[in-house]
Design a protein around this motif. Structure first.
Motif, PDB file in Angstrom:
ATOM      1  N   TYR A 398       0.752  -1.017   0.253  1.00 25.00           N
ATOM      2  CA  TYR A 398      -0.003  -0.151  -0.151  1.00 25.00           C
ATOM      3  C   TYR A 398       0.460   0.922   0.173  1.00 25.00           C
ATOM      4  O   TYR A 398       1.627   1.432   1.279  1.00 25.00           O
ATOM      5  N   GLN A 400       1.614   4.952  -0.133  1.00 29.88           N
ATOM      6  CA  GLN A 400       0.362   6.232   0.877  1.00 29.88           C
ATOM      7  C   GLN A 400       0.364   7.541  -0.505  1.00 29.88           C
ATOM      8  O   GLN A 400      -0.073   8.528  -0.215  1.00 29.88           O
ATOM      9  N   ALA A 454      -8.282   6.142  -1.425  1.00 24.33           N
ATOM     10  CA  ALA A 454      -7.437   4.936   0.095  1.00 24.33           C
ATOM     11  C   ALA A 454      -7.887   4.459  -0.601  1.00 24.33           C
ATOM     12  O   ALA A 454      -7.189   2.459   0.283  1.00 24.33           O
ATOM     13  N   LEU A 458      -7.220   0.196  -1.337  1.00 29.87           N
ATOM     14  CA  LEU A 458      -7.312  -0.602  -0.438  1.00 29.87           C
ATOM     15  C   LEU A 458      -8.417  -2.733  -1.587  1.00 29.87           C
ATOM     16  O   LEU A 458      -7.877  -3.678  -0.953  1.00 29.87           O
ATOM     17  N   LEU A 471       2.641  -1.860   4.725  1.00 25.23           N
ATOM     18  CA  LEU A 471       1.612  -0.358   4.436  1.00 25.23           C
ATOM     19  C   LEU A 471       2.027   0.523   4.586  1.00 25.23           C
ATOM     20  O   LEU A 471       2.959   0.370   5.218  1.00 25.23           O
ATOM     21  N   PRO A 474      -1.071   3.604   5.557  1.00 23.92           N
ATOM     22  CA  PRO A 474      -2.468   3.457   5.471  1.00 23.92           C
ATOM     23  C   PRO A 474      -3.730   4.275   5.790  1.00 23.92           C
ATOM     24  O   PRO A 474      -5.029   3.995   5.174  1.00 23.92           O
ATOM     25  N   THR A 475      -3.166   4.781   6.508  1.00 22.89           N
ATOM     26  CA  THR A 475      -5.068   5.184   7.197  1.00 22.89           C
ATOM     27  C   THR A 475      -4.846   7.026   6.911  1.00 22.89           C
ATOM     28  O   THR A 475      -6.110   7.975   7.568  1.00 22.89           O
ATOM     29  N   PHE A 499       4.023  -2.523   8.215  1.00 23.86           N
ATOM     30  CA  PHE A 499       3.778  -1.442   8.136  1.00 23.86           C
ATOM     31  C   PHE A 499       4.463   0.502   8.735  1.00 23.86           C
ATOM     32  O   PHE A 499       4.843  -0.203   9.947  1.00 23.86           O
ATOM     33  N   SER A 501       3.507   3.778  10.253  1.00 24.95           N
ATOM     34  CA  SER A 501       2.754   4.892  10.363  1.00 24.95           C
ATOM     35  C   SER A 501       2.601   5.785  11.516  1.00 24.95           C
ATOM     36  O   SER A 501       3.285   5.451  12.498  1.00 24.95           O
TER      37      SER A 501
END
Length: 650
Positions: A398, A400, A454, A458, A471, A474-475, A499, A501
Motif C-alpha cells: 500500500y 501512501q 485510499a 485497499l 503498508l 495506510p490511515t 507497516f 504509520s
C-alpha cells in the motif's frame, strides 16, 4: 463563560441538506473536538464558525472582542520573509514597545532632559509604565517562545534565515500552524492539524495544546491525539450534531450506549406499531369493533415515529485473505543502509520478521521509513547489506503516494483491468463492499477524494490475496470509521504485516512489535505503541542516570589551555553574578525600609489627633506620596536586576 454559540444552523447545497438545526457551544478554555465521517460537513461548519462563510439558517454568536484563529488543513504559509522574520511579525506590538523603551532610555540619559526635573519625571513615569506593560505582554520572553515553537516543529536554528518560499509544502503547512500557535487567539480552530506530523512532533503538539491559554476547536481523525487534547466531543452524523462530555474514548463508550438505547426505544415502538396495525387490520371491517379500530388508526396517525438508528450510515466491509501460507521466516534485512544518491538516511538496519507478526515502523520524518519499504520491495537499491525473503512469501504493498492508481481510469476499470476474467457483477459487488456504489464506479480516479482513493487502493490490495502486507501510512485520508474497519481487517488477517504509520491509536490496535528507525539504525520493542513509549521513557531515565554517575566518577578533563580559558570565563561570570546579587540584596533592603516608612506614615495618619488637622495631614500625605513613588522606582529596579540575575543562574 461561553465564547461562541452555534444556534440552529443549517447548510444546504441546492436541494440537499448537509446538516440542519445544529447547536454547538465553546466555553472559555474549552477543549472541543468535532468528529464525523468524511463528507459529513465538519470543515463546512468550522468555516462558518471562523467567519469565512455564513449559515443558510440559524446564527453564530460570539463574545464581544473575541479573537479567532483558523488553521485550515494543508494550508501552507506563503511569505517572502525568512522563517524567523515571519514569526517576529506576530510580536509587532512588543517590538514597537521595545523600540519605544530604548528611545526613552536614550532621552533619560540626555543631560538636557536630566536638568529639566519636570520633563525627566514625566519621561520616567512613562518609561516605568511601558516597561511594566512590556513585561506583562511577555516582552522579555517572546524570542524564547518563538524558538520553543519552531523547535517543536523540528525547525532548528539552521532554518531561521531560510526563506519560506524555498520550503516544501509540508514544511510551510507546519509553519502556518506554528505561527497560529504563537498568535494565541482566544479561540483556536484547527482542521486536521496532525496530518503528516511525525510521532515526536505530535507528542510535542499535544503537550503544547494541553497548556494553551485560550479555547480549542479541533477537527481530527487522530484518535490518540483527541484522547489527549479534547475534553468534550461533538459527533456530526446523519445531518445532526450530538454532544458528549469527555475525551474520544469516553465518547465512543457513550455513543455505543446511546445507540443501544435508541435501538431499544425503536424496537419497542416498532412492536407497538405492529400490534396496533394488526388490531386495525383485523377489526376495521367488523361492525362491533370498527370504532376501536378507528381509534387505533388515529393513534397510529398521531404517533411520532422514531427513525431507525443510524440507518443511513454504511461502513465498508472487507477482509484480507491470503491464497497460501508463507514459511515461518518471512523477511531478513541484514546490516542494510537505505538512502538516495549515495546519501545514507539510516544504517545499519536489521529486521527479522516471522510469520503472523504485525510490526510497526516509527521514527522522525526524513529518517527513511518509506524509503526502507521501497528498498525492501526492490523499488530502490540498498546502499549496502542484504534483503532476503522467506519461502512462499507473496508481498502486497500500500503506497501512501497512491502512485499505483491510474488517473484516467474509472473506478470500475481500475479494478476490472487487474482481474479481467472476473465477471463485472462480481467486481461491482466487491466495490460496493468498499462503499463504491451506483454512479461512484463510473467516476475517474482523478476526480476521487483522498479518502476515496485510499479505499480504492485497499480494494485492490484485498483482491491480491497476498500473505505479507507492507503498508505505508495506510490511515492517511481515512475517516475514523474507515480506520476502525481497516484495523479489524488487519487483526483478522492470517498473514504477516509490516507497516509505517504515525497514527498511534492504529499502531496500538494492530502492532505486536515496534521498530524504531534512527540515523544510527533500528531498535526493536516487543509490544504496541504504549509499550514502546513506556520502554523509551525507562531507557532515557536509565541513560541519564548512567551519564550522571559516569560524570561523578570521572569528571571531564580539559586541556591546560582550555582549563585556563574556562577558569577566566567562570571567574568573570561569578564576579558579575556576585555584583548583581549584592545590588538585588541592597534593593530588597531599600524596599523593606520604604515599606516600613509607608506603613508608619499611614498609621500616623489614622490617629485621631490628625483627623481635624488639615495642615498636618497635608504634610503627611506629601510624605506618603514621595515614599510610595520612591518604593515603586526601587521595586522596578529590583525586578530588572532580578531578571538579569535569573539569566546568570540559568
Amino acid at each position: 463563560m461561553i465564547l461562541l454559540q452555534v444556534q440552529q444552523v443549517t447548510r444546504r447545497f441546492g436541494a440537499t441538506v448537509l446538516f440542519h438545526d445544529v447547536n454547538l457551544d465553546v466555553a472559555e478554555h474549552g477543549r472541543v473536538a468535532l468528529v464525523g465521517r468524511n463528507g459529513a460537513g465538519k470543515s463546512t461548519l468550522i468555516k462558518m464558525i471562523a467567519g469565512e462563510t455564513t449559515p443558510d439558517e440559524g446564527q453564530i454568536t460570539r463574545k464581544r472582542g473575541l479573537t479567532v484563529g483558523y488553521q485550515a488543513q494543508n494550508a501552507g504559509l506563503n511569505s517572502d520573509k525568512s522563517i524567523w522574520d515571519e514569526m517576529l511579525t506576530v510580536f509587532a506590538k512588543q517590538r514597537a514597545m521595545e523600540r519605544k523603551i530604548h528611545d526613552l532610555e536614550a532621552q533619560m540619559s540626555d543631560p538636557a532632559v536630566i536638568a529639566d526635573t519636570e520633563q525627566f519625571d514625566q519621561i520616567t513615569k512613562t518609561y516605568d509604565q511601558l516597561q511594566q506593560d512590556f513585561s506583562d505582554q511577555n516582552g522579555y520572553g517572546y524570542q524564547a517562545e518563538i524558538r520553543g515553537v519552531l523547535h517543536g516543529f523540528e525547525f532548528g536554528e539552521e532554518f531561521y534565515d531560510k526563506p519560506i518560499s524555498e520550503l516544501s509544502g509540508g514544511q510551510r503547512t507546519q509553519l502556518a500552524l506554528a505561527k497560529r500557535l504563537l498568535e494565541k487567539p482566544d479561540l483556536l480552530i484547527l482542521d486536521e492539524p496532525t496530518n503528516h506530523l511525525d510521532v515526536e512532533t505530535l507528542t510535542w503538539l499535544e503537550g503544547y495544546l494541553q497548556g494553551y491559554p485560550g479555547a480549542l476547536l479541533v477537527v481530527s481523525h487522530d484518535r490518540y491525539f483527541l484522547d489527549h487534547v479534547a475534553t468534550e466531543v461533538y459527533d456530526m452524523a446523519r445531518g445532526s450534531l450530538h454532544h458528549y462530555p469527555g475525551n474520544y474514548s469516553h465518547f465512543i463508550d457513550e455513543k455505543a450506549q446511546r445507540l443501544q438505547q435508541e435501538w431499544k426505544e425503536y424496537d419497542k415502538q416498532q412492536t407497538e406499531i405492529s400490534k396496533l396495525e394488526d388490531f386495525v387490520n383485523r377489526n376495521i371491517v367488523r361492525a362491533s369493533t370498527t370504532k376501536r379500530a378507528q381509534a387505533r388508526r388515529k393513534q397510529l396517525d398521531k404517533m411520532d415515529r422514531l427513525a431507525k438508528p443510524e440507518g443511513d450510515e454504511k461502513v465498508a466491509r472487507f477482509t484480507f485473505r491470503p491464497h497460501r501460507q508463507s514459511g515461518n521466516v518471512v523477511l531478513d534485512v541484514v546490516n542494510t543502509a537505505v538512502g538516495y544518491d549515495g546519501q545514507t538516511l539510516c544504517s545499519p538496519i536489521n529486521l527479522d520478521i516471522k510469520k503472523h507478526q504485525a510490526i510497526a515502523i516509527v521514527g522522525p520524518n526524513g529518517v527513511g521509513k518509506s524509503t526502507l519499504l521501497k528498498t525492501i520491495l526492490g523499488k530502490i537499491p540498498p546502499l549496502k547489506g542484504q534483503i532476503i525473503f522467506g519461502t512462499g512469501v507473496d508481498t502486497g504493498y500500500y503506497d501512501q503516494d497512491q502512485a499505483n492508481l491510474h488517473d484516467k481510469k474509472t473506478v470500475l476499470h481500475e479494478l476490472w483491468d487487474d482481474h479481467p476474467t472476473t465477471p463485472e457483477g462480481d467486481i461491482r459487488s466487491i466495490l460496493g463492499s468498499f462503499l463504491f456504489t451506483g454512479a461512484d464506479v463510473d467516476k475517474t480516479v482523478h476526480s476521487l477524494s483522498g479518502g476515496e482513493k485510499a479505499r480504492l487502493l485497499l480494494t485492490k490490495l484485498a483482491l491480491r490475496h497476498d500473505n505479507f502486507l507492507m503498508l505505508d501510512e495506510p490511515t492517511n485520508h481515512l475517516d475514523i470509521d474507515s480506520r476502525e474497519v481497516l484495523e479489524t481487517a488487519l487483526n483478522e488477517f492470517d498473514g504477516t504485516i509490516l507497516f509505517v504509520s504515525h497514527d498511534r491509536y492504529f499502531i496500538n490496535q494492530v502492532a505486536n512489535q515496534v521498530i524504531e528507525l534512527s540515523p544510527d539504525g533500528t531498535t526493536r520493542y516487543l509490544g504496541n505503541y504504549d509499550y514502546y513509549v513506556d520502554k523509551k521513557a525507562e531507557q532515557d531515565a536509565y541513560a541519564a542516570k548512567e551519564a550522571a554517575e559516569a560524570e561523578a566518577a570521572h569528571p571531564t578533563v580539559a586541556t591546560p589551555k582550555q582549563t585556563q580559558v574556562d577558569y577566566q570565563q567562570q571567574k568573570e561570570h561569578q564576579k558579575a553574578k556576585r555584583k548583581l546579587s549584592r545590588q538585588v540584596e541592597a534593593l530588597e533592603g531599600q524596599m523593606t525600609k520604604l515599606e516600613t516608612q509607608k506603613a508608619d506614615i499611614e498609621k500616623t495618619m489614622s490617629q485621631p489627633d490628625y483627623f481635624n488637622d488639615v495642615a498636618k495631614l497635608g504634610d503627611l500625605q506629601q510624605q506618603l506620596d514621595a515614599t510610595t513613588q520612591e518604593l515603586s522606582t526601587v521595586e522596578d529596579d529590583w525586578t530588572t536586576k532580578s531578571l538579569e540575575l535569573e539569566k546568570f543562574t540559568d
